[in-house]
Design a protein around this motif. Structure first.
Motif, short mmCIF file in Angstrom:
data_model
loop_
_atom_site.label_atom_id
_atom_site.label_comp_id
_atom_site.label_asym_id
_atom_site.label_seq_id
_atom_site.Cartn_x
_atom_site.Cartn_y
_atom_site.Cartn_z
N GLY A 93 0.81 -1.22 0.00
CA GLY A 93 0.00 0.00 0.00
C GLY A 93 0.84 1.26 0.00
O GLY A 93 0.59 2.19 -0.77
N CYS A 121 -7.86 7.54 -5.06
CA CYS A 121 -8.93 6.53 -4.94
C CYS A 121 -8.59 5.26 -5.71
O CYS A 121 -8.85 4.15 -5.23
CB CYS A 121 -10.26 7.10 -5.43
SG CYS A 121 -10.94 8.38 -4.37
N LEU A 124 -5.96 3.37 -3.76
CA LEU A 124 -6.55 2.81 -2.54
C LEU A 124 -7.39 1.58 -2.88
O LEU A 124 -7.32 0.56 -2.17
CB LEU A 124 -7.42 3.86 -1.85
CG LEU A 124 -8.10 3.43 -0.55
CD1 LEU A 124 -7.06 3.08 0.51
CD2 LEU A 124 -9.02 4.53 -0.03
N PHE A 128 -6.76 -2.23 -1.51
CA PHE A 128 -7.81 -3.02 -0.86
C PHE A 128 -8.06 -4.32 -1.62
O PHE A 128 -8.22 -5.38 -1.01
CB PHE A 128 -9.11 -2.21 -0.80
CG PHE A 128 -9.17 -1.23 0.34
CD1 PHE A 128 -8.20 -1.21 1.32
CD2 PHE A 128 -10.20 -0.30 0.42
CE1 PHE A 128 -8.24 -0.30 2.37
CE2 PHE A 128 -10.27 0.60 1.47
CZ PHE A 128 -9.28 0.61 2.44
N PHE A 171 -6.30 -4.87 7.14
CA PHE A 171 -6.99 -3.76 6.49
C PHE A 171 -6.82 -2.47 7.31
O PHE A 171 -6.71 -1.38 6.75
CB PHE A 171 -8.47 -4.08 6.29
CG PHE A 171 -8.76 -4.82 5.03
CD1 PHE A 171 -8.89 -4.14 3.82
CD2 PHE A 171 -8.87 -6.20 5.02
CE1 PHE A 171 -9.14 -4.82 2.64
CE2 PHE A 171 -9.11 -6.90 3.85
CZ PHE A 171 -9.25 -6.22 2.65
N LEU A 172 -6.82 -2.61 8.62
CA LEU A 172 -6.61 -1.44 9.47
C LEU A 172 -5.21 -0.89 9.31
O LEU A 172 -5.02 0.33 9.16
CB LEU A 172 -6.87 -1.81 10.94
CG LEU A 172 -6.72 -0.69 11.96
CD1 LEU A 172 -7.71 0.43 11.69
CD2 LEU A 172 -6.90 -1.21 13.38
N THR A 175 -4.86 0.90 5.92
CA THR A 175 -5.49 2.22 5.88
C THR A 175 -4.62 3.28 6.55
O THR A 175 -4.40 4.36 5.99
CB THR A 175 -6.86 2.18 6.57
OG1 THR A 175 -7.67 1.18 5.96
CG2 THR A 175 -7.56 3.52 6.46
N SER A 179 -2.49 6.10 4.31
CA SER A 179 -2.76 7.51 4.53
C SER A 179 -1.50 8.25 4.96
O SER A 179 -1.29 9.41 4.59
CB SER A 179 -3.85 7.68 5.58
OG SER A 179 -5.07 7.08 5.14
N PHE A 249 -10.17 4.27 11.21
CA PHE A 249 -10.12 3.89 9.80
C PHE A 249 -10.60 5.04 8.91
O PHE A 249 -9.93 5.44 7.96
CB PHE A 249 -11.02 2.65 9.62
CG PHE A 249 -11.04 2.08 8.24
CD1 PHE A 249 -10.22 1.02 7.90
CD2 PHE A 249 -11.90 2.58 7.28
CE1 PHE A 249 -10.25 0.46 6.63
CE2 PHE A 249 -11.95 2.04 6.00
CZ PHE A 249 -11.11 0.98 5.68
N SER A 252 -8.32 8.30 9.23
CA SER A 252 -7.05 8.12 8.52
C SER A 252 -7.22 8.33 7.02
O SER A 252 -6.42 9.03 6.38
CB SER A 252 -6.49 6.72 8.79
OG SER A 252 -6.19 6.54 10.15
N LEU A 253 -8.27 7.75 6.47
CA LEU A 253 -8.52 7.91 5.03
C LEU A 253 -8.82 9.37 4.68
O LEU A 253 -8.33 9.88 3.66
CB LEU A 253 -9.70 7.03 4.60
CG LEU A 253 -9.41 5.54 4.42
CD1 LEU A 253 -10.66 4.83 3.92
CD2 LEU A 253 -8.27 5.32 3.43
N TRP A 257 -6.52 11.59 2.24
CA TRP A 257 -7.11 12.11 1.00
C TRP A 257 -6.98 13.63 0.92
O TRP A 257 -6.60 14.17 -0.12
CB TRP A 257 -8.57 11.71 0.93
CG TRP A 257 -9.28 12.27 -0.27
CD1 TRP A 257 -9.18 11.84 -1.57
CD2 TRP A 257 -10.19 13.38 -0.28
NE1 TRP A 257 -9.97 12.61 -2.39
CE2 TRP A 257 -10.60 13.57 -1.62
CE3 TRP A 257 -10.71 14.22 0.70
CZ2 TRP A 257 -11.50 14.57 -1.99
CZ3 TRP A 257 -11.59 15.21 0.33
CH2 TRP A 257 -11.99 15.38 -1.00
#
Length: 267
Positions: A93, A121, A124, A128, A171-172, A175, A179, A249, A252-253, A257
């Motif tokens: 990531g 996006c 990201l 994912f 996943f956590l 993210t 970020s 989560f 952070s995103l 962004w």
């Protein structure tokens, strides 16, 4: 949305080989360990009895009797494997963003007349999607072997919730570190991301080791709160912690962004 999909497919073609290698490797790793489930029961039971309790806790093993149960044995192995999957999530990531300037690919993306939001996006979504494939490959390796070598203790309906909650862990981490990589390429590195992973994992281990004296440290470690090696009790405390992680989560995103829109690239 069409440009995001185009960027996603373009970047997936660039990274599909590494994603598939990770997926097949983790599938094989899990399948190999679960294939020797019956043999490992006897060997591990003897060897692990002589190991210090602190060392067992570091590996996520809290009860030796779980080795005789396929679901519990799967959860133990999967708990260890989640560390590897989380490392993949962090490195893959973060590199999606950090290597833009190093490889000068950001110049090519700008030539396509796309916005920074669309770039963010699409990357990201790719991160994912890649992590989802890797998690599913590792999970399916154990499930498939459950039908082949599992005994009556293999219960798919009880195993799936443990897999689902465990997969939330990488996943956590993905993210938060993704970020962080959006903030600055100078201050963000995959080494720092892996260091963050190791620190939080050890905090959970230390909290378990000290029990009542410092059990609050476990709350800083997703590996403890969402551990697949434990039967998750969805009481008020657990729901509150999961809600906190969900908020973290989203925040952070959002920060990543927003910062990516104003980031200065070294072209």
């Amino acid at each position: 949305m069409n440009k995001i999909g185009t960027l996603f497919l373009f970047q997936f073609r660039l990274h599909r080989k590494s994603i598939l290698i990770w997926a097949f490797a983790l599938f094989g790793f899990m399948a190999m360990y679960m294939m020797f489930f019956s043999t490992m029961q006897e060997i591990a039971q003897v060897k692990l009895e002589f190991m210090p309790e602190a060392y067992l806790q570091l590996m996520g093993i809290s009860d030796l009797s779980g080795i005789n149960n396929y679901n519990s044995y799967y959860a133990m192995i999967f708990h260890i494997l989640l560390i590897v999957i989380s490392i993949f999530a962090i490195t893959f990531g973060m590199n999606l963003l950090l290597k833009e300037e190093k490889n000068k690919t950001i110049e090519f993306l700008y030539s396509l007349e796309v916005t920074r939001s669309q770039i963010f996006c699409s990357k990201l979504l790719l991160a994912f999607f890649a992590l989802f494939l890797v998690c599913m490959a590792a999970s399916f390796g154990g499930i498939l072997l459950g039908f082949i070598v599992g005994d009556q203790s293999f219960q798919l309906d009880k195993l799936i919730p443990k897999i689902a909650t465990g997969c939330l862990i990488p996943f956590l981490y993905l993210t938060i570190t993704f970020s962080a990589a959006a903030l600055s390429s100078k201050r963000s590195t995959t080494g720092l991301g892996c260091g963050f992973l190791l620190t939080t994992y050890l905090l959970g281990y230390l909290g378990n080791l000290l029990h009542t004296k410092a059990q609050w440290l476990c709350y800083f470690s997703p590996f403890e709160v969402l551990s697949p090696s434990k039967t998750l009790q969805w009481d008020g405390e657990t729901l509150f912690i999961c809600a906190f992680y969900l908020l973290l989560f989203v925040i952070s995103l959002l920060i990543g962004w927003l910062r990516y829109q104003k980031r200065d690239f070294q072209l």
